[in-house]
Write an enzyme that holds these catalytic residues in place. Structure first.
Site, short mmCIF file in Angstrom:
data_model
loop_
_atom_site.label_atom_id
_atom_site.label_comp_id
_atom_site.label_asym_id
_atom_site.label_seq_id
_atom_site.Cartn_x
_atom_site.Cartn_y
_atom_site.Cartn_z
CG ASP A 1 -33.75 -10.55 31.76
OD1 ASP A 1 -33.62 -11.17 32.83
OD2 ASP A 1 -34.75 -9.86 31.49
CG HIS B 1 -42.78 -14.09 34.14
ND1 HIS B 1 -43.50 -12.93 34.36
CD2 HIS B 1 -41.93 -13.81 33.13
CE1 HIS B 1 -43.10 -11.99 33.51
NE2 HIS B 1 -42.15 -12.50 32.74
NE ARG C 1 -47.73 -16.32 22.79
CZ ARG C 1 -46.74 -15.98 23.61
NH1 ARG C 1 -46.12 -14.83 23.48
NH2 ARG C 1 -46.34 -16.82 24.56
CD GLU D 1 -39.67 -8.32 33.35
OE1 GLU D 1 -38.47 -8.62 33.11
OE2 GLU D 1 -40.60 -8.56 32.56
CD GLU E 1 -35.51 -10.47 35.67
OE1 GLU E 1 -34.41 -11.01 35.41
OE2 GLU E 1 -36.22 -9.93 34.80
CG ASP F 1 -35.20 -6.68 33.17
OD1 ASP F 1 -34.42 -5.80 32.76
OD2 ASP F 1 -35.81 -7.46 32.42
NE ARG G 1 -44.16 -5.60 31.82
CZ ARG G 1 -43.21 -6.52 31.94
NH1 ARG G 1 -42.54 -6.94 30.88
NH2 ARG G 1 -42.90 -6.98 33.14
CD GLN H 1 -41.76 -6.49 27.13
OE1 GLN H 1 -42.03 -5.85 28.15
NE2 GLN H 1 -41.57 -7.79 27.15
CE1 TYR I 1 -42.98 -10.67 21.63
CE2 TYR I 1 -44.48 -8.82 21.34
CZ TYR I 1 -44.27 -10.18 21.47
OH TYR I 1 -45.32 -11.04 21.45
CE LYS J 1 -38.45 -6.92 29.12
NZ LYS J 1 -38.91 -7.49 30.40
CB THR K 1 -31.02 -3.66 34.59
OG1 THR K 1 -31.57 -3.75 33.28
CG2 THR K 1 -31.22 -4.97 35.34
CB THR L 1 -40.54 -11.91 35.85
OG1 THR L 1 -40.18 -10.82 35.03
CG2 THR L 1 -41.51 -11.45 36.91
CD GLU M 1 -46.27 -12.41 35.82
OE1 GLU M 1 -46.34 -13.61 36.08
OE2 GLU M 1 -45.23 -11.75 36.01
CA CA Z 1 -36.65 -9.61 32.64
#
Ligand code: CA
Length: 384
Positions: free
Chosen positions: A95, A102, A111, A174, A176, A208, A212, A215, A219, A228, A232, A320, A334
């Site tokens: 992925d 994105h 961040r 997501e 994609e 996908d 969150r 994750q 992560y 994740k 999928t 994404t 988002e």
């Molecule tokens: Ca993805």
């Protein structure tokens, strides 16, 4: 009316009808046309053997099938009488993270005090290896995953904070596009940035699914893992890459210029594909694939530049798809800006019972538009 499934498209899938063995068919209008007699490799329960034949066989077969479909020489079944299955055996799944908008949005959300893009992003298509075994065909229910969430408070005894465990509270999509490898490459070799058409058989719609909260806690420092890998979804139909010839268009400007191994001779590496995100029958976003920063050819070249081999059935996804405008974002993360700005009548993340469908369309070689296979999935409650 062919509704985007005309003779210039004819995507491949694997189907069965009552009491019959699964075999390859093509979608034409609202029918599945049985093509299993056209090549021995099509009389199989997966596209694998046909995809491995390579581009010359793909082109010849497509022309032959189009002529047979046009003259009604093959058996056709109404779509609602056909049971569709995962069209190919999924090998390794990668992925990517190829949308500038994105990646920038996620950077701003996670961040806020730093530059949205990290220093490597404009030099290479960032990606990670996912889980091929949990790729499912469109229509498969998605069970809400359970896992750890970041600690929020100290224990009752005043000890160090401990993570919470339970069903994800921030389940997301997501939107994609997925690319399916037909002809693989040997260990130690690399696929050049101008060799996409020799290796990639076709394109699938891809969702996908992402948790969150799981994750965000897990992560660091190695990247996405259980947030994740639970599911999928891909479309039941694989659009041959050649059916997207009219959708090829120029990539957005890449600054700085990528290294030579990522610099294609053909600048028309982008694909002009429109995407719609549909939540319970309402279109909530329209991500434009043409805005993606990195092309599929660059992704494949990067994926193999270290000599990693590829195999028939390997799947790599774009990441994404998000455009520059708020109503073109390809994830709920988002669209709701980290859960702070509800959209579509008060939504933030996915609720049990929600159904999400991703729809895709593109210019066809016949002058009209083709409809790529859609991807749909409904959220089921977490298992106790
Ligand atoms: Ca993805």
């Amino acid at each position: 009316m062919t509704d985007g499934f005309g003779l210039d498209h004819l995507p491949y899938g694997v189907f069965s009808t009552e009491g019959s063995a699964p075999r390859v068919g093509v979608r034409h209008a609202d029918t599945v046309v049985d093509v299993s007699t056209v090549r021995p490799q099509l009389d199989r329960p997966a596209l694998d053997d046909f995809m491995a034949l390579g581009p010359r066989a793909w082109t010849e077969t497509r022309a032959e099938i189009a002529a047979l479909v046009e003259s009604d020489a093959l058996p056709a079944f109404p779509l609602d009488e056909a049971s569709l299955r995962l069209p190919f055996s999924v090998g390794d799944y990668v992925d990517f993270y190829a949308s500038l908008h994105h990646a920038s949005n996620v950077g701003r959300i996670f961040r806020p005090d730093q530059e949205p893009l990290l220093s490597n992003w404009r030099h290479l298509p960032v990606g990670y290896h996912g889980r091929g075994g949990t790729v499912v065909v469109s229509g498969t229910p998605v069970v809400r995953p359970c896992g750890q969430r970041a600690p929020t408070s100290s224990t009752a005894e005043g000890g160090a904070p401990v993570p919470a465990y339970g069903p994800s509270r921030r389940l997301d999509i997501e939107a994609e596009l997925g690319f399916v490898v037909g002809v693989g490459s040997e260990l130690g070799s690399r696929i050049g940035v101008d060799e996409l058409d020799r290796h990639v058989f076709g394109v699938v719609g891809l969702n996908d699914w992402s948790a969150r909260d799981i994750q965000a806690w897990e992560y660091v420092p190695l990247g996405p893992f259980l947030g994740k890998s639970f599911a999928t979804s891909v479309s039941a139909w694989v659009t041959p890459l050649s059916a997207l010839a009219a959708a090829r268009t120029e990539l957005p400007p890449q600054d700085p210029a990528p290294l030579p191994y990522l610099s294609p001779a053909d600048e028309r590496g982008a694909l002009d594909i429109d995407v719609e995100v549909v939540l319970d029958d309402e279109v909530v976003s329209r991500p434009p694939y043409r805005t993606m920063y990195w092309s599929p050819a660059q992704m494949l070249a990067h994926l193999t530049v270290n000599g990693a081999s590829t195999r028939t059935g390997d799947l790599f996804a774009s990441g994404t798809i998000s455009g520059s405008e708020p109503d073109t974002r390809g994830s709920f993360l988002e669209l709701s800006w980290g859960g702070k700005e509800p959209f579509a009548g008060g939504r933030t993340f996915l609720e049990d019972g929600d159904e999400v469908t991703l729809r895709y369309s593109a210019p066809g070689t016949g002058g009209g538009r083709i409809t790529l296979g859609e991807v749909t999935g409904r959220i089921e409650p977490a298992r106790p």
